[in-house]
Design a protein around this motif. Structure first.
Motif, PDB file in Angstrom:
ATOM      1  N   GLN B 216      40.029  45.556  46.400  1.00  0.00           N
ATOM      2  CA  GLN B 216      40.525  44.206  46.078  1.00  0.00           C
ATOM      3  C   GLN B 216      40.674  43.354  47.342  1.00  0.00           C
ATOM      4  OE1 GLN B 216      43.521  43.214  43.034  1.00  0.00           O
ATOM      5  NE2 GLN B 216      44.831  42.465  44.672  1.00  0.00           N
ATOM      6  N   ASN B 217      41.351  43.886  48.344  1.00  0.00           N
ATOM      7  CA  ASN B 217      41.691  43.050  49.501  1.00  0.00           C
ATOM      8  C   ASN B 217      40.475  42.718  50.360  1.00  0.00           C
ATOM      9  OD1 ASN B 217      44.320  43.057  48.611  1.00  0.00           O
ATOM     10  ND2 ASN B 217      44.883  44.864  49.821  1.00  0.00           N
ATOM     11  N   ARG B 220      38.112  40.382  48.232  1.00  0.00           N
ATOM     12  CA  ARG B 220      38.550  38.975  48.245  1.00  0.00           C
ATOM     13  C   ARG B 220      38.064  38.255  49.496  1.00  0.00           C
ATOM     14  NH1 ARG B 220      44.942  39.276  46.257  1.00  0.00           N
ATOM     15  NH2 ARG B 220      44.443  39.550  44.040  1.00  0.00           N
ATOM     16  N   PRO B 226      39.866  34.490  46.969  1.00  0.00           N
ATOM     17  CA  PRO B 226      41.217  34.954  47.288  1.00  0.00           C
ATOM     18  C   PRO B 226      42.060  35.358  46.085  1.00  0.00           C
ATOM     19  CG  PRO B 226      40.993  32.582  47.667  1.00  0.00           C
ATOM     20  CD  PRO B 226      39.619  33.108  47.388  1.00  0.00           C
ATOM     21  N   GLU B 227      41.653  34.945  44.895  1.00  0.00           N
ATOM     22  CA  GLU B 227      42.436  35.259  43.691  1.00  0.00           C
ATOM     23  C   GLU B 227      41.838  36.413  42.881  1.00  0.00           C
ATOM     24  OE1 GLU B 227      45.204  33.522  43.109  1.00  0.00           O
ATOM     25  OE2 GLU B 227      44.833  32.197  44.829  1.00  0.00           O
ATOM     26  N   LEU B 228      40.752  36.994  43.382  1.00  0.00           N
ATOM     27  CA  LEU B 228      40.070  38.027  42.589  1.00  0.00           C
ATOM     28  C   LEU B 228      41.014  39.174  42.240  1.00  0.00           C
ATOM     29  CD1 LEU B 228      37.326  39.077  41.454  1.00  0.00           C
ATOM     30  CD2 LEU B 228      37.089  40.328  43.606  1.00  0.00           C
TER      31      LEU B 228
END
Lengths: 336, 336
Positions: B216-217, B220, B226-228
């Motif tokens: 995730q991080n 993104r 950035p909101e994924l």
């Protein structure tokens, strides 16, 4: 409890052998055991309660006087012979795929829908192994929060392909250890040792395998959720006899991780093994030869859109026991 | 193209060795090679273009005159030494986790965000292996339809734990083949042969592992989303060097399976291997020592709610090559 005459159709296979062991362990009231096998195994003994019992030919007249048949044969054999057993007054619990989706055949995971057993007309079907292992923990969560969507990736053991699958994995691991080529990999499509095979069963026109569709189609019938949507990816992995599943469930209603954990801890057939601090989680080596479905890695689904209630977890269960033999013997226990 | 002085930090490890091979295969303009290693490997030769080059001590002054550093060391070593290399005028492509999420460090999968390389201040980070392997096929689909949600279950190879991981799997498979107990399984938490370990890295307070959060991080940052939202389950499997992933992607806009297939067939870094009729799909044995990410089992997500655009697929890629060394050398190619 009166003693029953119990036949095992396919008594020499991996599931048939495990059924014998489960009957013994669970003190099933077997008065007479009738192990049935194909022609080449006739006369070959199976061991039950310390005694050798010779296999008889799996044929219609072998069911005379039989009360309960546990079916551990292939679809064609089940289709040919189990109606003959029913005609002769037996009740059959069948592990093949042959009757699972027939409307007058209950398809049962006792922890989920034992009440369906009563509606049988002589045959009760045992579900697909990966389906049983996934539904035992999914069901109590559904009861609490209303399941709307299932996304599953499986990690399925060699034993799902029966004794030939088990023997082949052992052979391949010996080849790999010795640095020798593995060669022909039947019953698998490709080498399984040190590999993964994302195909179990044949493909439909949408690109799903028959194994993947079972999770949706059998899951709908077992849980009485005819509209349930399931996205399943089934993968064979080089593990001996326990299936593992990475499961994401969406629900109608909110359910917290703590609520879900409490529900799973109280659920029949489930053992929660979930302590990240001490690296405790379910693993297939630990669930081998166990009847419970181990559940862990329970957590919030970080990908859930705003307002969608969703949880993720990981579970493992013995494919030969709860995925097949134990589940069938549990059903038979409801019959006596 | 002028020749460069290239240092490999951690030249004796699995990734460092693969970097040497990639530099050679891709005809990277290496004028002088500076293999760097910890004290116990100083003087030990590495082979490059058929010649033995002795390792030097990994220390600040070793970077004098170096143009490009490929970092294949652990986080602590990277943190201690790469700023020293930058001070001396080198540009570093680092495979460790140390700098990946720092705002002034580009995190790059060249097929996705090569343009970010230009903004570096001396260090460019190479992403996590499972993240690279997943994003190469996810990115072109995102460009077409707008990614909103990722659900990933991984099947990760022993090589992700470096040479100790590779050696341990080989040792365990020999034990299993010989019927001997496996014993202590370091660097793994438990026996990996014939088993699955649903933990890679440490756990956060929500029950996700560090490896799972990377998807995730890092995803993104690499994709500028950035909101994924990403739900990842990372599992170590007894496979040597290719990671596999079962991926479900939800999109803003409709995208058909045929459109997705055409997009993937044209995508850089991707090889579509997807013919159910002939049982062709990606498998880790086939992607070992390959640079492309193989993608298959592409199909509609049967679980998608009404109106949600969602696809499912399976991909495999070599963890040491595209998951680490090849990706780093590709980045370095943009620097020269």
């Amino acid at each position: 409890m009166s003693e029953k005459t119990v036949a095992i159709l396919g008594a020499t296979g991996v599931v048939g052998q495990q059924m014998l062991q489960c009957l013994e362990e669970r003190n099933f009231p077997v008065g007479r055991l009738v192990p049935l096998a194909s022609e080449r195994s006739v006369g070959k003994p199976v061991t039950f309660r310390g005694e050798d019992v010779p296999c008889q030919l799996a044929a219609a007249d072998a069911f005379e006087g039989v009360d309960i048949v546990l079916g551990a044969a292939d679809d064609a054999t089940a289709r040919a012979l189990l109606p003959e057993a029913v005609k002769r007054g037996a009740v059959c619990v069948d592990n093949s795929h042959a009757f699972r989706l027939e409307p007058d055949v209950p398809l049962v995971v006792p922890e989920v829908n034992a009440a369906d057993i009563a509606a049988h007309h002589g045959i009760i079907a045992n579900p697909n192994c990966a389906t049983i292992i996934g539904l035992v923990p999914v069901w109590p969560l559904h009861q609490a929060a209303g399941l709307t969507r299932l996304i599953v990736s499986t990690y399925q053991a060699a034993s799902g392909a029966g004794k030939p699958g088990l023997d082949e994995l052992v052979r391949e691991i010996r080849c790999v250890a010795a640095g020798e080529p593995v060669g022909e990999s039947a019953p698998f499509q490709y080498q399984l040792a040190e590999n993964l095979i994302p195909q179990i069963g044949g493909f439909n026109e949408e690109g799903y395998t028959s194994e993947e569709m079972k999770m949706q189609n059998e899951g709908r019938k077992i849980m009485h959720l005819p509209e349930l949507r399931v996205n399943c990816t089934c993968v064979r992995v080089p593990v001996v006899r326990s299936h593992s599943e990475s499961i994401t469930c969406e629900f109608e209603r909110p359910i917290s991780v703590d609520e879900a954990r409490a529900i799973l801890e109280a659920a029949p057939g489930v053992k929660v093994v979930d302590d990240p601090a001490t690296s405790r989680y379910p693993m297939p080596l630990e669930t081998s030869d166990q009847d419970l479905i181990y559940v862990g890695r329970l957590r919030r689904d970080l990908s859930a859109p705003e307002g969608v209630s969703s949880l993720t977890f990981w579970c493992c269960g013995d494919q030969i026991r709860k995925g097949a033999a134990t589940n069938a013997v549990q059903i038979a226990e409801y019959l006596v």
